[in-house]
Design an enzyme around this catalytic site. Structure first.
Site, mmCIF file in Angstrom:
data_model
loop_
_atom_site.group_PDB
_atom_site.id
_atom_site.type_symbol
_atom_site.label_atom_id
_atom_site.label_comp_id
_atom_site.label_asym_id
_atom_site.label_seq_id
_atom_site.Cartn_x
_atom_site.Cartn_y
_atom_site.Cartn_z
ATOM 1 C CE LYS A 21 17.476 0.246 9.943
ATOM 2 N NZ LYS A 21 18.498 1.263 10.073
ATOM 3 N NE ARG A 90 15.001 4.067 13.802
ATOM 4 C CZ ARG A 90 15.755 3.561 14.774
ATOM 5 N NH1 ARG A 90 16.796 2.817 14.492
ATOM 6 N NH2 ARG A 90 15.458 3.780 16.031
ATOM 7 N N GLY A 99 26.235 0.154 9.861
ATOM 8 C CA GLY A 99 26.954 1.236 10.530
ATOM 9 C C GLY A 99 27.649 2.222 9.602
ATOM 10 C CG MET A 101 25.038 5.074 4.660
ATOM 11 S SD MET A 101 23.809 4.848 3.400
ATOM 12 C CE MET A 101 22.966 3.404 3.935
ATOM 13 N NE ARG A 335 20.386 -7.358 9.961
ATOM 14 C CZ ARG A 335 21.226 -6.434 10.340
ATOM 15 N NH1 ARG A 335 21.343 -5.335 9.636
ATOM 16 N NH2 ARG A 335 21.967 -6.583 11.388
ATOM 17 C CG HIS A 451 51.187 -6.041 -0.847
ATOM 18 N ND1 HIS A 451 52.021 -6.911 -0.181
ATOM 19 C CD2 HIS A 451 51.484 -6.167 -2.149
ATOM 20 C CE1 HIS A 451 52.797 -7.524 -1.061
ATOM 21 N NE2 HIS A 451 52.493 -7.083 -2.263
ATOM 22 C CB SER A 776 40.173 -27.268 -22.356
ATOM 23 O OG SER A 776 40.243 -26.978 -20.981
ATOM 24 C CB CYS A 844 41.578 -26.691 -17.645
ATOM 25 S SG CYS A 844 42.560 -26.058 -19.005
ATOM 26 C CE1 TYR A 864 36.841 -29.871 -18.867
ATOM 27 C CE2 TYR A 864 35.581 -30.716 -20.720
ATOM 28 C CZ TYR A 864 36.781 -30.269 -20.184
ATOM 29 O OH TYR A 864 37.902 -30.219 -20.956
HETATM 30 C C1 PEP Z 1 45.506 -21.564 -18.486
HETATM 31 O O1 PEP Z 1 46.236 -20.813 -19.121
HETATM 32 O O2 PEP Z 1 44.397 -21.217 -18.059
HETATM 33 C C2 PEP Z 1 45.959 -22.924 -18.167
HETATM 34 C C3 PEP Z 1 45.138 -23.768 -17.569
HETATM 35 O O3 PEP Z 1 47.223 -23.229 -18.440
HETATM 36 P P1 PEP Z 1 48.455 -22.809 -17.540
HETATM 37 O O4 PEP Z 1 47.922 -22.212 -16.290
HETATM 38 O O5 PEP Z 1 49.250 -24.037 -17.315
HETATM 39 O O6 PEP Z 1 49.137 -21.815 -18.421
#
Ligand code: PEP
Ligand code: MG
Length: 891
Positions: A21, A90, A99, A101, A335, A451, A776, A844, A864
């Site tokens: 502000k 302010r 809102g 503070m 803002r 949850h 990977s 992955c 990647y």
């Molecule tokens: C991992 O463990 O990140 C993975 C890609 O293998 P999975 O989830 O199949 O154990």
């Protein structure tokens, strides 16, 4: 240290010091816009005050000096009985905490100056006494912790005595009496009179605003929003201007574009003869901002000019708060405005067309989370269904179904083919199966970290929480006079938090239709699709990270490719062992002789080859990483309890159940206390002769078959759960033999690499890289084993508590824990590349599609990321953003 900045001394880049502000008030002042005079006390002063409990040395003098300048500028003095200056005090942190503070208005007023204020207001005594009672009320509550209800009660008593309903029906004399009553309430609770010294009021108000940084709701908000605890708030002291001085005064909010759709135009609300708090309290109805043109054409024209200036200056949608005091326009705040996901894309593209920003900046201005929101199915609201209630949109998406009240019932009905919505007061871990079975979840309690919310987001399931207007019974719930029984249909919108009775049709997202190739962005009359197309195209040009997909079926692979995937980063082969192949797998597991085992493997192999051929075809020319089987084999057999019951019943009846008994014995033999840490991954390959060899042969044969068709196969064989280079070397030696035999010198390249998902592998990556052409990162297992959190149990069991305590702001299974798991990724990348410079690096685990994690993988230098097909566009965009966020902003 300097603690106080005149507005003219600051600018918009000083938000850390002056709060959002204060920094923007400074910026507007320097742009020559009509901002009431004032100054800002820094977040540094706040931090020192919070650490020591007293105002830092020197602060009082600085405030005194700036106050004199302010008095001079306004031509009024604080506490002057004839012509008093009033100020607002302010709060404003670097990151907006709406809102959360405190703010105190009308500071400086006292018994002696009420008459002076009335004179200033052209003899309006009612206004003066009303301003005074507001000060005592706000000051009492905020500065001295007087219970707010006591003031409310006194106000109600005053109205009751007069026989009126609204505050506005109290006249000057009534309000004067009310001030007396408020002062009595104040004295009763504090043990002293309401302070009449304006400077004392100011100092105490400043301290109270400092302290409001640590108000309970502010602390909670910061935890939820992951705002650091130690920023502190700045305090802006601003000369009061009044929108409640008659018909030629008023107050309003405005947006420079539509924050809902992003379309250009003027949007906002105005309330004549009112102060900002009246708008927020919703006591009276506002009118559309356009009406101001009729009410006060000069102010309206000036406002439009200012809005254009601000947009040009901030190069973005701005939101504005303003007040008109007797025909004079004042800017109280601006803002860069919040907006919907659709508006974010549309505005960014429009601003490029208007030459305010370049494409890099457009890519910076949108997020993967916004793109993901645009990809969820939505309700078709063209029939304008009316929500029956509205609560917290805790996990986005749209779901309709029949109401169930217990997890068991949810599971039963879902198994019978019905779509269900699970309605609970709140959920707990026992409800998990029901939450999985349901299309959507609705709870009457809890918010975004309850949850239900946490678990639903983890599952990508639509969820609305904290619908406190509904009363949940055993077999029905009531809301707004309706009773909804078990089996009745409702619809819940996890994006907006709206709940509808009956079925609302669900519409596919246009953005998904575009990614699917069903909408041509050039022809689409849809500015959103065109904006998404342009921004995605630019992100693709800029990104360094490639994006692959996790897919085990040709259909998933094809969809991911349409969504822009550049290969498969993880094919989980175990999914190919289910369905009608279970019998073959069972034969393999139950085999007691080499001959039986070989027969079972020989039967599986052609099936696997066809699976791989389909994937390689779909991804022709692109890499396809096939992971050798990972989970423990007993997962392919029936559950121990079911088998035991079956066998016991058969025995009881005197029947034979040889096969079942054999299976039971096998399951017992293979039973593990911690299967996730047991015989799985590479360990299986080393223990079950011929298993990995069968898969390697199937991959090799598929590749050769595709090459024979004229295709370009690029298979990569990935070994899971390696912890030591020796494991990989053993598998590699066997695989190389098979490859030599099947692929020979056909010219088809086949890489062999490994997952890095066991901490020991990350820490010995230099050795492992000697035997791997690629790594990977399996960040799911790396998180599980790094934290020692069982990934299938903890999120539903107790993460809500960890989130509540702020141990982490988001589950480490959802967004990569940079400090711990991320450190292992960096160590493994660096040491792996040191040992083998051309080592290919990817990820992955689930994190491959998480925006924050994508930025980390970009920074860590991976080649990647690989993620589920639906998240491919999000990863593409975030990879592009990671690249341009490094680049300097232009234009
Ligand atoms: C991992 O463990 O990140 C993975 C890609 O293998 P999975 O989830 O199949 O154990
Ligand atoms: Mg794994």
């Amino acid at each position: 240290m300097k603690f106080v900045y005149e507005f003219a001394e600051g600018n918009k880049d000083l938000a850390d010091l002056l709060g959002g502000k204060g920094a923007n008030l400074a910026e507007m002042t320097n742009l020559g816009l009509p901002v009431p005079a004032g100054f800002t006390i820094t977040t540094q002063a706040c931090k020192q005050y919070l650490a020591s409990g007293v105002r830092p040395a020197g602060l009082d003098d600085e405030i005194g000096a700036h106050l004199s300048t302010l008095e001079e500028a306004m031509g009024r003095r604080l506490g002057d009985p004839h012509d008093p200056l009033l100020v607002s005090v302010r709060s404003g942190a670097a990151i907006s905490m709406p809102g959360m503070m405190e703010t105190v208005l009308n500071v400086g007023l006292g018994d002696a100056s009420v008459a002076g204020l009335a004179a200033q207001a052209g003899g309006d005594e009612r206004f003066a006494w009303d301003s005074y009672r507001r000060l005592i009320q706000m000051f009492g509550k905020t500065v001295c912790d007087v219970p707010g209800e006591e003031f409310e009660d006194a106000l109600d008593a005053a109205k009751a005595a007069k026989g009126v309903r609204d505050d506005v029906d109290l006249d000057a004399a009534d309000l004067r009496e009310l001030v007396g009553a408020f002062q009595a309430v104040f004295a009763k609770h504090t043990g002293h009179e309401f302070p009449q010294d304006p400077r004392e009021q100011l100092d105490l108000a400043v301290e109270a605003v400092f302290r409001s940084w640590n108000a309970k709701r502010a602390v909670l908000y910061r935890r939820q929003e992951r705002i650091p605890e130690d920023l502190g708030t700045a305090v802006s002291v601003v000369a009061m201007v009044f929108g409640n001085l008659g018909a030629d005064s008023g107050t309003g909010v405005a947006f420079t574009r539509d924050p809902g759709t992003g379309e250009p135009g003027i949007y906002g609300d105005y309330l004549a003869n009112a102060q900002g708090e009246d708008v927020v309290a919703g006591i009276r109805n506002t009118v559309p901002l356009e009406d101001l043109e009729r009410l006060d054409p000069d102010s309206y024209a000036e406002l439009l000019r200012i809005m254009a200036t601000l947009e040009g200056h901030y190069r973005d949608l701005c939101d504005i708060e303003f007040t008109i005091e007797r025909g004079k326009l004042w800017m109280l705040q601006t803002r860069v405005g919040k907006r919907t996901a659709a508006a974010a894309f549309t505005i960014a593209a429009h601003l490029v067309d208007e030459e305010m920003i370049d494409m890099d900046e457009a890519v910076r201005r949108v997020t993967g989370a916004q793109l993901a929101q645009l990809m969820f199915p939505r309700f078709d609201l063209s029939d304008e269904p009316q929500p029956v209630t509205r609560a917290v949109g805790a996990s986005p998406g749209a779901a309709s179904g029949e109401v169930v009240f217990t997890a068991e019932h949810a599971v039963q009905r879902a198994e019978a083919g019905h779509r269900v919505i699970l309605v609970r007061r709140e959920t707990n871990p026992d409800d998990l199966p029901g939450m999985i079975a349901a299309r959507g979840i609705l709870t009457s309690r809890g918010g975004k970290t309850s949850h239900a919310a946490v678990v639903a987001r983890g599952m990508g399931k639509t969820c609305v929480c904290g619908a406190d207007e509904i009363t949940v019974g055993e077999r029905e719930f009531t809301v707004a006079g309706h009773t909804i029984a078990e089996g009745d249909v409702i619809s819940v919108d996890g994006t907006t938090g709206r709940v509808y009775l009956g079925e609302v049709p669900v519409r596919d997202s246009e953005v998904v239709q575009y990614f699917e190739g069903d909408l041509d962005p050039a022809n689409a009359n849809d500015p959103l699709v065109s904006a998404v197309h342009r921004i995605m195209t630019h992100a693709d040009e800029r990104r360094r990270l490639l994006v692959r997909t996790n897919a085990d079926t040709a259909a998933d692979a094809a969809r991911a490719r349409r969504f822009g995937a550049q290969g498969i980063g993880l094919c989980r082969t175990e999914h190919m062992f289910l369905g009608d192949r279970r019998e073959l797998v069972e034969k393999l597991i139950l085999a007691t002789t080499d001959a039986d085992r070989q027969a079972a493997l020989a039967a599986l192999q052609p099936l696997q080859r066809d699976d791989f051929l389909a994937l390689l075809r779909e991804m022709n020319g692109l890499p396809v990483t096939v992971r050798l089987i990972d989970p423990p084999l007993h997962e392919f057999l029936p559950a121990l309890e079911d088998l035991a019951v079956h066998v016991a019943v058969a025995r009881e009846r005197g029947e034979r159940a040889t096969r079942q008994e054999q299976m039971l014995a096998a399951v017992r033999r293979m039973h593990e206390q911690n299967p996730m840490l047991g015989l799985r991954g590479v360990r299986l390959g080393l223990v079950v002769p011929g298993l990995f060899a069968m898969q390697v042969r199937a991959i090799a044969e598929a590749a050769v078959a595709l090459a024979a068709e004229g295709g370009t196969p690029r298979p990569e064989i990935m070994v899971p759960l390696v912890g030591a280079v020796q494991e990989l070397e053993t598998v590699r030696a066997e695989a190389e033999k098979i490859l030599a035999e099947v692929v020979g010198d056909s010219g088809v390249p086949v890489l062999i690499g490994t997952m890095i998902e066991v901490p020991r592998a990350a820490l010995t990556a230099g050795q492992i890289a000697e035997a791997a052409e690629f790594f990977s990162f399996g960040t799911n297992d790396l998180t599980q084993m790094g934290w020692g959190f069982s990934r299938d149990d903890v999120e539903g069991a107790f993460f809500w508590r960890y989130l509540e305590l702020g141990i982490f702001g988001i589950s480490p299974f959802e967004s990569l824990d940079r400090d711990g798991v991320g450190r292992m990724v960096r160590i493994a990348s660096d040491e792996g590349r040191a040992a083998r410079p051309d080592l290919k690096l990817g990820v992955c685990g689930e994190h491959g599609g998480d925006p924050d994690s994508v930025h980390f993988f970009h920074e860590a230098g991976l080649d990647y990321v690989s993620c589920s097909p639906f998240r491919v566009p999000v990863a593409r965009l975030e990879a592009g953003r990671a690249a341009v966020l490094d680049a300097p902003s232009v234009g």
